[in-house]
Scaffold this motif. Structure first.
Motif, PDB file in Angstrom:
ATOM      1  N   VAL A 207       0.818  -1.215   0.000  1.00 37.21           N
ATOM      2  CA  VAL A 207       0.000   0.000   0.000  1.00 37.21           C
ATOM      3  C   VAL A 207       0.853   1.266   0.000  1.00 37.21           C
ATOM      4  CG1 VAL A 207      -1.685   1.297   1.342  1.00 37.21           C
ATOM      5  CG2 VAL A 207      -1.895  -1.151   1.161  1.00 37.21           C
ATOM      6  N   ASP A 208       1.894   1.291   0.802  1.00 39.95           N
ATOM      7  CA  ASP A 208       2.732   2.488   0.867  1.00 39.95           C
ATOM      8  C   ASP A 208       3.359   2.808  -0.483  1.00 39.95           C
ATOM      9  OD1 ASP A 208       2.142   2.650   3.465  1.00 39.95           O
ATOM     10  OD2 ASP A 208       4.101   1.973   4.216  1.00 39.95           O
ATOM     11  N   PHE A 209       3.666   1.745  -1.210  1.00 41.78           N
ATOM     12  CA  PHE A 209       4.323   1.995  -2.490  1.00 41.78           C
ATOM     13  C   PHE A 209       3.330   2.426  -3.565  1.00 41.78           C
ATOM     14  CE2 PHE A 209       6.854   1.313  -6.304  1.00 41.78           C
ATOM     15  CZ  PHE A 209       7.982   2.031  -5.946  1.00 41.78           C
ATOM     16  N   VAL A 210       2.088   1.997  -3.445  1.00 41.72           N
ATOM     17  CA  VAL A 210       1.043   2.535  -4.330  1.00 41.72           C
ATOM     18  C   VAL A 210       0.912   4.031  -4.068  1.00 41.72           C
ATOM     19  CG1 VAL A 210      -1.443   2.528  -4.825  1.00 41.72           C
ATOM     20  CG2 VAL A 210      -0.198   0.361  -4.587  1.00 41.72           C
ATOM     21  N   ALA A 211       0.875   4.399  -2.786  1.00 36.71           N
ATOM     22  CA  ALA A 211       0.779   5.820  -2.435  1.00 36.71           C
ATOM     23  C   ALA A 211       1.992   6.590  -2.952  1.00 36.71           C
ATOM     24  CB  ALA A 211       0.652   5.978  -0.922  1.00 36.71           C
ATOM     25  N   GLN A 212       3.159   5.978  -2.856  1.00 37.49           N
ATOM     26  CA  GLN A 212       4.370   6.678  -3.317  1.00 37.49           C
ATOM     27  C   GLN A 212       4.361   6.900  -4.836  1.00 37.49           C
ATOM     28  OE1 GLN A 212       8.039   5.014  -1.811  1.00 37.49           O
ATOM     29  NE2 GLN A 212       9.294   6.336  -3.132  1.00 37.49           N
ATOM     30  N   GLN A 213       3.893   5.898  -5.561  1.00 37.20           N
ATOM     31  CA  GLN A 213       3.768   6.078  -7.013  1.00 37.20           C
ATOM     32  C   GLN A 213       2.858   7.265  -7.314  1.00 37.20           C
ATOM     33  OE1 GLN A 213       2.841   2.419  -9.441  1.00 37.20           O
ATOM     34  NE2 GLN A 213       2.834   1.459  -7.430  1.00 37.20           N
ATOM     35  N   PHE A 214       1.719   7.274  -6.627  1.00 40.03           N
ATOM     36  CA  PHE A 214       0.711   8.316  -6.863  1.00 40.03           C
ATOM     37  C   PHE A 214       1.252   9.700  -6.501  1.00 40.03           C
ATOM     38  CE2 PHE A 214      -2.774  10.981  -5.408  1.00 40.03           C
ATOM     39  CZ  PHE A 214      -3.759  10.796  -6.360  1.00 40.03           C
ATOM     40  N   GLU A 215       1.818   9.817  -5.290  1.00 39.62           N
ATOM     41  CA  GLU A 215       2.279  11.129  -4.822  1.00 39.62           C
ATOM     42  C   GLU A 215       3.400  11.672  -5.704  1.00 39.62           C
ATOM     43  OE1 GLU A 215       0.519  12.636  -2.900  1.00 39.62           O
ATOM     44  OE2 GLU A 215      -0.325  11.341  -1.347  1.00 39.62           O
ATOM     45  N   THR A 216       4.300  10.775  -6.101  1.00 38.22           N
ATOM     46  CA  THR A 216       5.419  11.206  -6.941  1.00 38.22           C
ATOM     47  C   THR A 216       4.903  11.696  -8.289  1.00 38.22           C
ATOM     48  OG1 THR A 216       6.816   9.584  -5.845  1.00 38.22           O
ATOM     49  CG2 THR A 216       7.635  10.486  -7.932  1.00 38.22           C
ATOM     50  N   LEU A 217       3.931  10.965  -8.816  1.00 37.61           N
ATOM     51  CA  LEU A 217       3.352  11.351 -10.108  1.00 37.61           C
ATOM     52  C   LEU A 217       2.659  12.703 -10.018  1.00 37.61           C
ATOM     53  CD1 LEU A 217       2.449  10.638 -13.062  1.00 37.61           C
ATOM     54  CD2 LEU A 217       0.439   9.564 -12.018  1.00 37.61           C
ATOM     55  N   VAL A 218       1.728  12.837  -9.065  1.00 35.95           N
ATOM     56  CA  VAL A 218       0.901  14.056  -9.061  1.00 35.95           C
ATOM     57  C   VAL A 218       1.660  15.285  -8.572  1.00 35.95           C
ATOM     58  CG1 VAL A 218      -1.191  12.688  -8.801  1.00 35.95           C
ATOM     59  CG2 VAL A 218      -0.160  13.770  -6.775  1.00 35.95           C
ATOM     60  N   ALA A 219       2.803  15.058  -7.915  1.00 32.07           N
ATOM     61  CA  ALA A 219       3.631  16.209  -7.519  1.00 32.07           C
ATOM     62  C   ALA A 219       4.181  16.915  -8.753  1.00 32.07           C
ATOM     63  CB  ALA A 219       4.781  15.751  -6.622  1.00 32.07           C
ATOM     64  N   ASP A 220       4.211  16.228  -9.870  1.00 33.32           N
ATOM     65  CA  ASP A 220       4.848  16.779 -11.064  1.00 33.32           C
ATOM     66  C   ASP A 220       3.904  16.933 -12.246  1.00 33.32           C
ATOM     67  OD1 ASP A 220       6.993  17.574 -12.751  1.00 33.32           O
ATOM     68  OD2 ASP A 220       7.119  15.523 -13.530  1.00 33.32           O
ATOM     69  N   VAL A 221       2.939  16.031 -12.368  1.00 32.13           N
ATOM     70  CA  VAL A 221       2.168  15.924 -13.616  1.00 32.13           C
ATOM     71  C   VAL A 221       0.710  16.289 -13.354  1.00 32.13           C
ATOM     72  CG1 VAL A 221       1.411  14.306 -15.409  1.00 32.13           C
ATOM     73  CG2 VAL A 221       3.711  14.095 -14.434  1.00 32.13           C
ATOM     74  N   ARG A 222       0.144  17.157 -14.219  1.00 30.35           N
ATOM     75  CA  ARG A 222      -1.289  17.464 -14.103  1.00 30.35           C
ATOM     76  C   ARG A 222      -2.083  16.236 -14.546  1.00 30.35           C
ATOM     77  NH1 ARG A 222      -3.131  18.351 -19.629  1.00 30.35           N
ATOM     78  NH2 ARG A 222      -1.120  18.615 -20.604  1.00 30.35           N
ATOM     79  N   ILE A 223      -3.181  15.968 -13.863  1.00 29.73           N
ATOM     80  CA  ILE A 223      -4.014  14.816 -14.204  1.00 29.73           C
ATOM     81  C   ILE A 223      -5.399  15.340 -14.579  1.00 29.73           C
ATOM     82  CG2 ILE A 223      -5.051  12.670 -13.336  1.00 29.73           C
ATOM     83  CD1 ILE A 223      -1.991  12.512 -13.539  1.00 29.73           C
ATOM     84  N   ASP A 224      -5.870  14.998 -15.789  1.00 32.91           N
ATOM     85  CA  ASP A 224      -7.149  15.518 -16.265  1.00 32.91           C
ATOM     86  C   ASP A 224      -8.297  14.535 -16.092  1.00 32.91           C
ATOM     87  OD1 ASP A 224      -6.083  18.028 -17.210  1.00 32.91           O
ATOM     88  OD2 ASP A 224      -5.092  16.852 -18.761  1.00 32.91           O
ATOM     89  N   SER A 225      -7.965  13.248 -15.919  1.00 30.56           N
ATOM     90  CA  SER A 225      -9.020  12.265 -15.658  1.00 30.56           C
ATOM     91  C   SER A 225      -8.379  11.000 -15.109  1.00 30.56           C
ATOM     92  CB  SER A 225      -9.818  11.944 -16.927  1.00 30.56           C
ATOM     93  OG  SER A 225      -8.979  11.311 -17.861  1.00 30.56           O
ATOM     94  N   ILE A 226      -9.199  10.210 -14.400  1.00 29.00           N
ATOM     95  CA  ILE A 226      -8.665   9.040 -13.701  1.00 29.00           C
ATOM     96  C   ILE A 226      -9.562   7.839 -13.944  1.00 29.00           C
ATOM     97  CG2 ILE A 226      -8.000   8.114 -11.439  1.00 29.00           C
ATOM     98  CD1 ILE A 226      -8.013  11.124 -10.500  1.00 29.00           C
ATOM     99  N   LYS A 227      -8.947   6.708 -14.199  1.00 26.53           N
ATOM    100  CA  LYS A 227      -9.665   5.437 -14.235  1.00 26.53           C
ATOM    101  C   LYS A 227      -9.083   4.549 -13.131  1.00 26.53           C
ATOM    102  CE  LYS A 227      -9.326   0.960 -15.380  1.00 26.53           C
ATOM    103  NZ  LYS A 227      -9.829   0.190 -16.487  1.00 26.53           N
ATOM    104  N   VAL A 228      -9.961   3.928 -12.355  1.00 26.54           N
ATOM    105  CA  VAL A 228      -9.516   3.004 -11.322  1.00 26.54           C
ATOM    106  C   VAL A 228     -10.001   1.606 -11.685  1.00 26.54           C
ATOM    107  CG1 VAL A 228      -9.592   2.421  -8.870  1.00 26.54           C
ATOM    108  CG2 VAL A 228      -9.630   4.817  -9.569  1.00 26.54           C
ATOM    109  N   GLY A 229      -9.090   0.641 -11.694  1.00 29.51           N
ATOM    110  CA  GLY A 229      -9.450  -0.738 -12.009  1.00 29.51           C
ATOM    111  C   GLY A 229      -9.182  -1.663 -10.837  1.00 29.51           C
ATOM    112  N   MET A 230      -8.418  -2.717 -11.085  1.00 30.82           N
ATOM    113  CA  MET A 230      -8.182  -3.756 -10.067  1.00 30.82           C
ATOM    114  C   MET A 230      -7.565  -3.175  -8.784  1.00 30.82           C
ATOM    115  SD  MET A 230      -5.762  -7.102 -10.466  1.00 30.82           S
ATOM    116  CE  MET A 230      -5.398  -8.152  -9.054  1.00 30.82           C
ATOM    117  N   LEU A 231      -8.207  -3.494  -7.662  1.00 34.10           N
ATOM    118  CA  LEU A 231      -7.729  -2.990  -6.377  1.00 34.10           C
ATOM    119  C   LEU A 231      -7.249  -4.105  -5.454  1.00 34.10           C
ATOM    120  CD1 LEU A 231     -10.488  -0.309  -6.041  1.00 34.10           C
ATOM    121  CD2 LEU A 231      -8.041   0.151  -6.194  1.00 34.10           C
ATOM    122  N   ALA A 232      -7.580  -5.327  -5.776  1.00 31.47           N
ATOM    123  CA  ALA A 232      -7.070  -6.530  -5.101  1.00 31.47           C
ATOM    124  C   ALA A 232      -7.503  -6.689  -3.642  1.00 31.47           C
ATOM    125  CB  ALA A 232      -5.553  -6.615  -5.223  1.00 31.47           C
ATOM    126  N   THR A 233      -7.212  -5.705  -2.798  1.00 29.77           N
ATOM    127  CA  THR A 233      -7.498  -5.878  -1.370  1.00 29.77           C
ATOM    128  C   THR A 233      -8.273  -4.680  -0.807  1.00 29.77           C
ATOM    129  OG1 THR A 233      -5.490  -4.736  -0.649  1.00 29.77           O
ATOM    130  CG2 THR A 233      -5.307  -7.119  -1.073  1.00 29.77           C
TER     131      THR A 233
END
Ligand SMILES: Nc1ncnc2c1ncn2[C@@H]1O[C@H](COP(=O)(O)OP(=O)(O)O)[C@@H](O)[C@H]1O
Ligand SMILES: Cc1ncc(COP(=O)(O)O)c(N)n1
Ligand SMILES: [Mg+2]
Length: 479
Positions: free
Chosen positions: A271-297
């Motif tokens: 979970v922490d690494f999912v958050a890290q991927q997300f935070e690192t991405l959005v700290a730099d890149v504008r996001i105009d839309s989001i799709k959420v798929g497999m969440l597993a747990t």
């Protein structure tokens, strides 16, 4: 004094071009689609007719916060209940107009040449006018007698010297908007790009989107699992984004070992690494839309619920539970966590088995039952529900879209193919890719449904795998 004017998409009306739809209705639709300022213009009408039209327009936009200006007829501003006026070089002088209006109403001035700008800079106070309309960018039918079109390059030189915010006017089209914005203007002012267009909302939306993005393609984010066979999950999402003109980014929630025949293993990302991927991405890149798929747990679903709170972009949630092959992709105890996530989504796209699990009901068999379930699913907190009918194909492949104003069906022909691996992933990422360029979810869903039907039509051309193969994401590009 700053009046906080949003000049970005400035509609000027033309009674003739508005045609049968009429001026007030054109304005209503344009404002609904995001026009930020309106000017009522009709040089040919007498004062009585003009005043009636202006009052109509003021009434139409009431409560939206969008100001209404009158072309030229400063003396009618108060009577119409308008917010100000716009004067041209041959109309009433600015000083006189400002004296009539008083300090608060908005006043704009047309400028076509460097000499006119120099005069304004030398003779007008900063607060005498609120903006300049610089033009024409192109020759137009609305103002045939005006100076020859001087073009954007010349006008942007004037904008750079102007102490007032400037809008570009005169034949401006949606395709010009990015260049206008880059040239230092505060907005585009249009007549024919909106008035008389077959779909006023869509035409306005195009301008609004083009202005907002500055002509850049939308950036879509998928938060989902990996499918090595390339037909579903992250891989399908990135292909879909690419095929539909969105730049794809991804946060990976799980690795699956998967082919077209089934899933042999799932490795959940911490979970922490999912958050890290997300935070690192959005700290730099504008996001105009989001799709959420497999969440597993459940833990991951809750984390993603939290993360989505940080962004202000439309969210498509595909509540993935079981792969086409029948393998589970979500823990049994995670369904409650997915329900919590639904409240953060703008639209959810369950298939029939997933809808049944989310509602605790049996799977819908008829269309009426599907509609009823789609409506019930909205109670989980998403404004829109696209209930997919791929698991009950009859003569047609029918999905049901439920929204704030009711239910309607999305219908296509049935494609005779066993290659349906990843159809759900592909449809939901198509929604995310297309939403930034469409007016609303119904038009987005219609475009996504049409596109996935084409991808299914061409699926058999790929010959990938021995089980349920992938759909053809690039059918519009590969011959
Ligand atoms: N054989 C088919 N022909 C036409 N459309 C189909 C076919 N199978 C699925 N679809 C469409 O593909 C989309 C995905 O639906 P579905 O297969 O129910 O989702 P999932 O892959 O999540 O189970 C829907 O729009 C559905 O109508
Ligand atoms: C990693 C991953 N995510 C989702 C799906 C669902 O596939 P479908 O689109 O067929 O419902 C899948 N098979 N694998
Ligand atoms: Mg699915």
């Amino acid at each position: 004094m700053s009046k906080d004017l949003d000049l970005s998409v400035y509609l000027v009306t033309d009674t003739v071009q508005c045609g049968a739809l009429g001026v007030a209705e054109t304005v209503r639709q344009a404002v609904q689609a995001g026009a930020t300022l309106v000017q009522v213009r009709d040089p040919d009408a007498d004062d009585d007719a003009f005043l009636a039209m202006a009052r109509d327009v003021v009434e139409t936009v009431r409560g939206t916060g969008v100001p209404v200006l009158l072309d030229d007829r400063v003396h009618l501003v108060a009577a119409a209940g308008a917010d100000g006026a716009h004067v041209g070089q041959s109309d009433m002088p600015v000083a006189q107009a400002r004296a009539i209006l008083g300090p608060d109403p908005i006043l704009g001035l047309s400028v076509e040449t460097g000499e006119q700008l120099d005069w304004a800079v030398a003779h007008l106070g900063r607060g005498d006018i609120d903006y300049l309309g610089l033009g024409p960018v192109r020759p137009t039918a609305s103002k045939p007698n005006h100076a020859p079109a001087t073009g954007l390059r010349y006008l942007s030189g004037l904008a750079a010297r102007s102490p007032w915010p400037c809008v570009a006017i005169g034949g401006v089209k949606a395709a010009d908007t990015a260049a206008v914005r880059r040239s230092g203007f505060a907005g585009v002012s249009v007549i024919s790009a909106i008035c008389g267009q077959p779909d006023v909302r869509a035409a306005t939306r195009e301008l609004v989107n083009a202005w907002a993005s500055g002509g850049l393609p939308p950036v879509a984010l998928t938060i989902a699992g990996s499918d090595p066979s390339g037909g579903a999950g992250i891989q399908a999402d990135l292909k879909t984004f690419s095929a539909l003109g969105a730049f794809g980014t991804s946060v990976i929630t799980a690795l699956t070992a998967q082919n077209t025949q089934g899933v042999t293993g799932v490795h959940v990302v911490p979970v922490d690494f999912v958050a890290q991927q997300f935070e690192t991405l959005v700290a730099d890149v504008r996001i105009d839309s989001i799709k959420v798929g497999m969440l597993a747990t459940a833990e991951l679903a809750d984390e993603v619920t939290e993360l989505l709170g940080e962004l202000d972009a439309p969210v498509v949630l595909d509540p993935v539970m079981v792969a086409t092959s029948g393998d589970r992709l979500l823990d049994d105890d995670a369904v409650q966590a997915v329900r919590r996530l639904i409240a953060k989504a703008d639209i959810i796209t369950p298939n029939l088995p997933e809808a049944a699990v989310l509602l605790g009901e049996t799977q819908a068999t008829g269309l009426d039952e599907m509609s009823a379930q789609a409506v019930k699913l909205r109670e989980l907190g998403a404004d829109w529900v696209l209930l997919k009918g791929g698991h009950r194909l009859d003569a047609r492949a029918t999905d049901v879209l439920a929204g704030p104003d009711g239910v309607h069906e999305l219908v296509s022909h049935v494609v005779q193919t066993k290659n349906t691996h990843g159809t759900g992933c592909t449809l939901s990422s198509a929604l995310a890719a297309l939403r930034p360029r469409n007016l609303d979810w119904p038009s987005t869903a219609a475009a996504a449904k049409e596109w996935i039907t084409g991808a299914l039509d061409h699926a058999d051309e790929l010959g990938v795998g021995h089980g349920h193969g992938p759909v053809h994401h690039f059918y519009r590009f590969w011959s």
